[in-house]
Scaffold this active site. Structure first.
Site, PDB file in Angstrom:
ATOM      1  N   ASP A   7      55.746   4.095  74.318  1.00 52.10           N
ATOM      2  CA  ASP A   7      55.891   5.245  73.408  1.00 52.10           C
ATOM      3  C   ASP A   7      54.683   5.436  72.498  1.00 52.10           C
ATOM      4  O   ASP A   7      54.682   6.310  71.639  1.00 52.10           O
ATOM      5  CB  ASP A   7      57.168   5.093  72.578  1.00 52.10           C
ATOM      6  N   GLY A   8      53.648   4.584  72.673  1.00 56.46           N
ATOM      7  CA  GLY A   8      52.424   4.767  71.893  1.00 56.46           C
ATOM      8  C   GLY A   8      52.280   3.831  70.700  1.00 56.46           C
ATOM      9  O   GLY A   8      51.223   3.786  70.065  1.00 56.46           O
ATOM     10  N   GLN A  45      36.926  10.281  51.862  1.00 50.19           N
ATOM     11  CA  GLN A  45      37.980  10.835  51.003  1.00 50.19           C
ATOM     12  C   GLN A  45      38.215   9.848  49.858  1.00 50.19           C
ATOM     13  O   GLN A  45      39.202   9.132  49.810  1.00 50.19           O
ATOM     14  CB  GLN A  45      39.253  11.055  51.812  1.00 50.19           C
ATOM     15  N   HIS A 101      30.679   4.537  52.183  1.00 54.72           N
ATOM     16  CA  HIS A 101      30.208   5.880  51.812  1.00 54.72           C
ATOM     17  C   HIS A 101      29.852   5.925  50.318  1.00 54.72           C
ATOM     18  O   HIS A 101      28.897   6.586  49.927  1.00 54.72           O
ATOM     19  CB  HIS A 101      31.281   6.911  52.148  1.00 54.72           C
ATOM     20  N   LYS A 121      22.232  18.890  48.913  1.00 55.33           N
ATOM     21  CA  LYS A 121      23.098  19.349  50.013  1.00 55.33           C
ATOM     22  C   LYS A 121      24.421  19.883  49.477  1.00 55.33           C
ATOM     23  O   LYS A 121      24.994  19.325  48.552  1.00 55.33           O
ATOM     24  CB  LYS A 121      23.377  18.176  50.966  1.00 55.33           C
ATOM     25  N   ARG A 125      28.236  20.862  51.030  1.00 61.41           N
ATOM     26  CA  ARG A 125      29.075  20.888  52.239  1.00 61.41           C
ATOM     27  C   ARG A 125      29.950  22.130  52.210  1.00 61.41           C
ATOM     28  O   ARG A 125      30.687  22.367  51.259  1.00 61.41           O
ATOM     29  CB  ARG A 125      29.935  19.615  52.316  1.00 61.41           C
ATOM     30  N   ASP A 155      20.845   7.838  55.926  1.00 68.03           N
ATOM     31  CA  ASP A 155      22.224   8.286  55.675  1.00 68.03           C
ATOM     32  C   ASP A 155      23.185   7.169  56.054  1.00 68.03           C
ATOM     33  O   ASP A 155      22.829   6.266  56.822  1.00 68.03           O
ATOM     34  CB  ASP A 155      22.538   9.562  56.476  1.00 68.03           C
TER      35      ASP A 155
HETATM   36  C1  R5P Z   1      28.131  12.620  53.395  1.00 65.99           C
HETATM   37  O1  R5P Z   1      28.189  12.567  52.179  1.00 65.99           O
HETATM   38  C2  R5P Z   1      27.671  11.485  54.235  1.00 65.99           C
HETATM   39  O2  R5P Z   1      26.794  10.661  53.551  1.00 65.99           O
HETATM   40  C3  R5P Z   1      27.044  11.973  55.520  1.00 65.99           C
HETATM   41  O3  R5P Z   1      25.854  12.685  55.200  1.00 65.99           O
HETATM   42  C4  R5P Z   1      27.945  12.889  56.284  1.00 65.99           C
HETATM   43  O4  R5P Z   1      29.227  12.372  56.305  1.00 65.99           O
HETATM   44  C5  R5P Z   1      27.456  13.112  57.676  1.00 65.99           C
HETATM   45  O5  R5P Z   1      28.357  13.954  58.338  1.00 65.99           O
HETATM   46  P1  R5P Z   1      27.836  15.107  59.293  1.00 65.99           P
HETATM   47  O6  R5P Z   1      27.012  14.461  60.359  1.00 65.99           O
HETATM   48  O7  R5P Z   1      29.096  15.737  59.826  1.00 65.99           O
HETATM   49  O8  R5P Z   1      27.052  16.088  58.467  1.00 65.99           O
END
Ligand code: R5P
Length: 325
Positions: A37-38, A97, A130, A192, A194, A218
Site C-alpha cells: 500500500d506504499g 521553508q 539553507h 535576487k 523570487r 549557492d
Molecule cells: C535560495 O535561496 C537558495 O539559496 C537557492 O538559490 C535556490 O533554492 C535555488 O533554487 P532554483 O535553482 O530553483 O533557483
C-alpha cells in the site's frame, strides 16, 4: 567506548558506501522496504543495544518518503536501545521553508526538526543548511559541515586568475566571502527576488565582474532559475568564464537543459544527493565527493573530537583559512 554502527537508508546508498569504505566500518544490515500500500518499513537486523548508531539519509526527492524512512530508522534504533543515535542528513529537505514570511504558512524546517527529535535522534550531522539558523530549531547538538575544503581545493587547483566570487542572493554572502578570501578573489553580490517556485529576477549587482572570471556560490540548484539569471546578468556585465559551485544538486527535470543554455563553463556540485541521469550525462556538471569529509566527521563525533579541527586539517593551505566553521 561503545561500538560504532552505521546504517544507510535508501536515499543515497552510494554516498553511504563511500563513507563506509573511507572509515573502514561496514554498513549495518538494515533492509528498507515498501508495503504494497506504499507504507515504508525498516528493520535493523543486528544488535545495537548500547551502541553509537549513525543513520545516513539525505531527505532529498522523494522528500516525504525519505524523511519518513529516516524517522522510522531512528524510531527502530531508539526502541532497540541504541546508546546514541546520530541522524546523518547530508541534505536537509524543507530547509527553504524556515520562516513565516506571510500569513497562515508553516515553518516546515522547524516541524522536521521537531519530528527528528521526537523520533529519538540524539544529534544531527548535516551539510550546508539553507540558513545556518536552522541549527537553532533543534535542542540537540547539530554539527554543520560546509563543503568549503572540497570546492576551495578544486578551484584553487584550476588556478583561475582575476577571480570574482559572486553570491547570487543575500543568503549566501557569508559563504561567498569565505571563498573570495580562500581563492584570493573579489566579492560581488546580486539582489535576487523570487517570483515563484521556478522564476526569479536578478536585479542589482554590487561588485565588479567585467573582464574577470567568476565563481557563483549557492547552497543548491533546483530549477536552475537562480543560477541562470545570475549567469546572464554577469555575462551581460562583461565577465569572462563563469563557474558555479552549488552544494546540493537537486536538479528538477528540465533544469539541466536550462543551465546548458546559460553562459556557464562548469557547474560543480557534491554527492549529498544522487545526480539525476540528465545531470550525470551532462559534461558541464562535475560531481565532487563529500564522503571523506562526512566520514571523518562521523569518526570524530564517535571519538568526541572536535569537528572544527577537521576543517583546518582538510584544507591544503590552512594558513589561507580566515574562518572555519
Ligand atoms: C535560495 O535561496 C537558495 O539559496 C537557492 O538559490 C535556490 O533554492 C535555488 O533554487 P532554483 O535553482 O530553483 O533557483
Amino acid at each position: 567506548m561503545n561500538q560504532m554502527k552505521i546504517f544507510s537508508g535508501s536515499a543515497n546508498r552510494p554516498l553511504a558506501e563511500a563513507i563506509s569504505a573511507h572509515i573502514g566500518v561496514p554498513l549495518g544490515d538494515a533492509p528498507v522496504a515498501k508495503f504494497p500500500d506504499g507504507e515504508s518499513f525498516v528493520k535493523i537486523n543486528e544488535d545495537i543495544r548500547g551502541q553509537d548508531v549513525f543513520i545516513i539519509q539525505p531527505t532529498c526527492r522523494p522528500q516525504n518518503d525519505n524523511l519518513m524512512e529516516l524517522l522510522l530508522f531512528i524510531d527502530a534504533a531508539h526502541r532497540a536501545s541504541a546508546e546514541r543515535i546520530t541522524a546523518v542528513i547530508p541534505y536537509y529537505g524543507y530547509a527553504r521553508q524556515d520562516r513565516k514570511d506571510e500569513g497562515r504558512v508553516p515553518i516546515s524546517a522547524k516541524l522536521v526538526a521537531n519530528m527528528l527529535e521526537k523520533a529519538g535522534a540524539n544529534r544531527i550531522l548535516t551539510v550546508h543548511l539553507h540558513a545556518h539558523q536552522i541549527q537553532g530549531f533543534f535542542d540537540i547538538p547539530v554539527d554543520h559541515l560546509l563543503p568549503e575544503p572540497v570546492f576551495a581545493e578544486y578551484y584553487a587547483a584550476l588556478g583561475l586568475e582575476d577571480l570574482t566570487v559572486v553570491s547570487p542572493d543575500v543568503g549566501n554572502v557569508k559563504e561567498a566571502r569565505v571563498y573570495s578570501q580562500l581563492l584570493k578573489g573579489e566579492l560581488a553580490i546580486i539582489d535576487k527576488e523570487r517570483l515563484s517556485g521556478t522564476e526569479v529576477r536578478a536585479g542589482a549587482l554590487i561588485g565588479t565582474v567585467e573582464d574577470r572570471n567568476v565563481l557563483i556560490i549557492d547552497d543548491m540548484i533546483s530549477s536552475g532559475g537562480t543560477i541562470c539569471k545570475a549567469a546572464s546578468l554577469i555575462k551581460d556585465r562583461g565577465a569572462r568564464d563563469i563557474y558555479v559551485a552549488a552544494t546540493h544538486p537537486m536538479f528538477i527535470p528540465g533544469s539541466i537543459e536550462r543551465l546548458c543554455a546559460a553562459p556557464i563553463t562548469r557547474i560543480t556540485v557534491t554527492d549529498t544527493v544522487p545526480l539525476s541521469d540528465e545531470a550525470a550525462a551532462c559534461d558541464r556538471v562535475k560531481q565532487l565527493s563529500l564522503a571523506e569529509l562526512l566520514g571523518d566527521a562521523i569518526v570524530r563525533i564517535h571519538k568526541h573530537e572536535s569537528i572544527s579541527e577537521l576543517f583546518l586539517r582538510k584544507l591544503r593551505r590552512p594558513e589561507e583559512l580566515t574562518r572555519h566553521n
